[in-house]
Design an enzyme around this catalytic site. Sequence first.
Site, mmCIF file in Angstrom:
data_model
loop_
_atom_site.group_PDB
_atom_site.id
_atom_site.type_symbol
_atom_site.label_atom_id
_atom_site.label_comp_id
_atom_site.label_asym_id
_atom_site.label_seq_id
_atom_site.Cartn_x
_atom_site.Cartn_y
_atom_site.Cartn_z
ATOM 1 N N LYS A 14 0.818 -1.012 -0.504
ATOM 2 C CA LYS A 14 -0.005 0.508 -0.034
ATOM 3 C C LYS A 14 0.896 1.344 0.115
ATOM 4 O O LYS A 14 1.913 1.570 0.200
ATOM 5 C CB LYS A 14 -0.518 -0.055 1.186
ATOM 6 N N ARG A 97 -1.335 -14.720 4.099
ATOM 7 C CA ARG A 97 -1.671 -14.029 5.341
ATOM 8 C C ARG A 97 -0.975 -14.194 6.364
ATOM 9 O O ARG A 97 -1.317 -13.531 7.719
ATOM 10 C CB ARG A 97 -3.037 -14.576 5.678
ATOM 11 N N THR A 103 -5.543 -7.415 9.798
ATOM 12 C CA THR A 103 -5.485 -6.520 10.155
ATOM 13 C C THR A 103 -5.069 -5.312 11.308
ATOM 14 O O THR A 103 -4.853 -4.208 10.089
ATOM 15 C CB THR A 103 -7.377 -6.590 9.722
ATOM 16 N N ARG A 114 2.652 -6.662 9.249
ATOM 17 C CA ARG A 114 1.444 -5.677 9.408
ATOM 18 C C ARG A 114 2.263 -5.001 11.162
ATOM 19 O O ARG A 114 2.039 -4.224 11.826
ATOM 20 C CB ARG A 114 0.312 -5.822 9.768
ATOM 21 N N HIS A 132 -1.895 -5.430 1.623
ATOM 22 C CA HIS A 132 -2.835 -6.468 1.620
ATOM 23 C C HIS A 132 -3.392 -7.221 1.481
ATOM 24 O O HIS A 132 -2.151 -7.803 0.043
ATOM 25 C CB HIS A 132 -4.088 -5.660 0.403
HETATM 26 P P1 ADP Z 1 -7.421 -7.326 5.798
HETATM 27 O O1 ADP Z 1 -6.771 -6.272 4.776
HETATM 28 O O2 ADP Z 1 -6.667 -8.145 6.214
HETATM 29 O O3 ADP Z 1 -7.947 -8.508 4.456
HETATM 30 P P2 ADP Z 1 -10.728 -5.844 5.674
HETATM 31 O O4 ADP Z 1 -10.675 -6.229 4.347
HETATM 32 O O5 ADP Z 1 -10.692 -6.481 7.343
HETATM 33 O O6 ADP Z 1 -8.530 -6.387 6.216
HETATM 34 O O7 ADP Z 1 -9.696 -4.708 5.871
HETATM 35 C C1 ADP Z 1 -9.790 -3.787 5.022
HETATM 36 C C2 ADP Z 1 -8.892 -2.280 4.895
HETATM 37 O O8 ADP Z 1 -9.731 -1.588 5.398
HETATM 38 C C3 ADP Z 1 -8.374 -3.394 5.918
HETATM 39 O O9 ADP Z 1 -6.280 -3.512 5.826
HETATM 40 C C4 ADP Z 1 -7.590 -1.800 6.999
HETATM 41 O O10 ADP Z 1 -6.886 -0.621 6.135
HETATM 42 C C5 ADP Z 1 -9.265 -1.172 6.579
HETATM 43 N N1 ADP Z 1 -9.937 -0.902 7.994
HETATM 44 C C6 ADP Z 1 -10.498 -2.699 8.463
HETATM 45 N N2 ADP Z 1 -11.573 -2.601 9.959
HETATM 46 C C7 ADP Z 1 -10.589 -1.129 9.604
HETATM 47 C C8 ADP Z 1 -11.728 -0.946 10.964
HETATM 48 N N3 ADP Z 1 -12.043 -1.181 12.179
HETATM 49 N N4 ADP Z 1 -10.801 0.367 11.365
HETATM 50 C C9 ADP Z 1 -9.858 0.946 10.718
HETATM 51 N N5 ADP Z 1 -9.579 0.684 9.623
HETATM 52 C C10 ADP Z 1 -9.660 -0.593 9.242
#
Ligand code: ADP
Length: 175
Positions: A14, A97, A103, A114, A132
């Site tokens: 990112k 992962r 996350t 992360r 991501h």
């Molecule tokens: P991942 O990236 O681990 O697959 P998600 O798809 O749930 O997780 O979320 C996408 C992105 O949105 C995260 O990588 C993060 O940058 C942001 N995000 C998700 N949930 C939150 C949260 N509760 N608070 C702040 N940012 C969040």
Amino acid sequence: MAKKKIQQCLVLIKPDGLIKSLTGNILTTLTETKLIIVGAKIVQVDRELAEKHYHKLKEEKGEEIYEETLKYIQGHYHTDRVLALVYQGENAIEKIRKVAGETNPEKAEPTTIRGRYGRIVSSTGVFENVVHASDSEENAEREIKLWFEPNELSTVIYPTKEKKVTKNEIDWGEN
Ligand code: ADP
């Protein structure tokens, strides 16, 4: 670990990862998975691509997180590009992962990408979590097709149907 299966996984470094010059460190960590890279490119992310990528985030996390995350991935806070990669190999999604970490960077193991490099922005609450990674085979397929054209991958992952082009279609521009 689950039964062995050849999978693909979309990885995005990112904008915060790029601006902090973390690309080399992240790629080094990803090599621990012993997976191969079958696609790689720099992408300038516009609102449309960001919305398509995070198509379920609004209903899952709410409007505020959704909008901030769209700004973040478009580079409003760092740089307007991301490095998109496709990794391939046995159980690729689980392996990636695992090295990416949770996350929430504060909950991620400190040795994960992360956990090492992510942060939570105090003013917005957004997880700037550097990478991501696709979280299921279904999402990997959707995301890889969104970010890459078939000819940008070094191997045929999702075969496309052959399209017969008629003479009229080829002769465009001529009367
Ligand atoms: P991942 O990236 O681990 O697959 P998600 O798809 O749930 O997780 O979320 C996408 C992105 O949105 C995260 O990588 C993060 O940058 C942001 N995000 C998700 N949930 C939150 C949260 N509760 N608070 C702040 N940012 C969040």
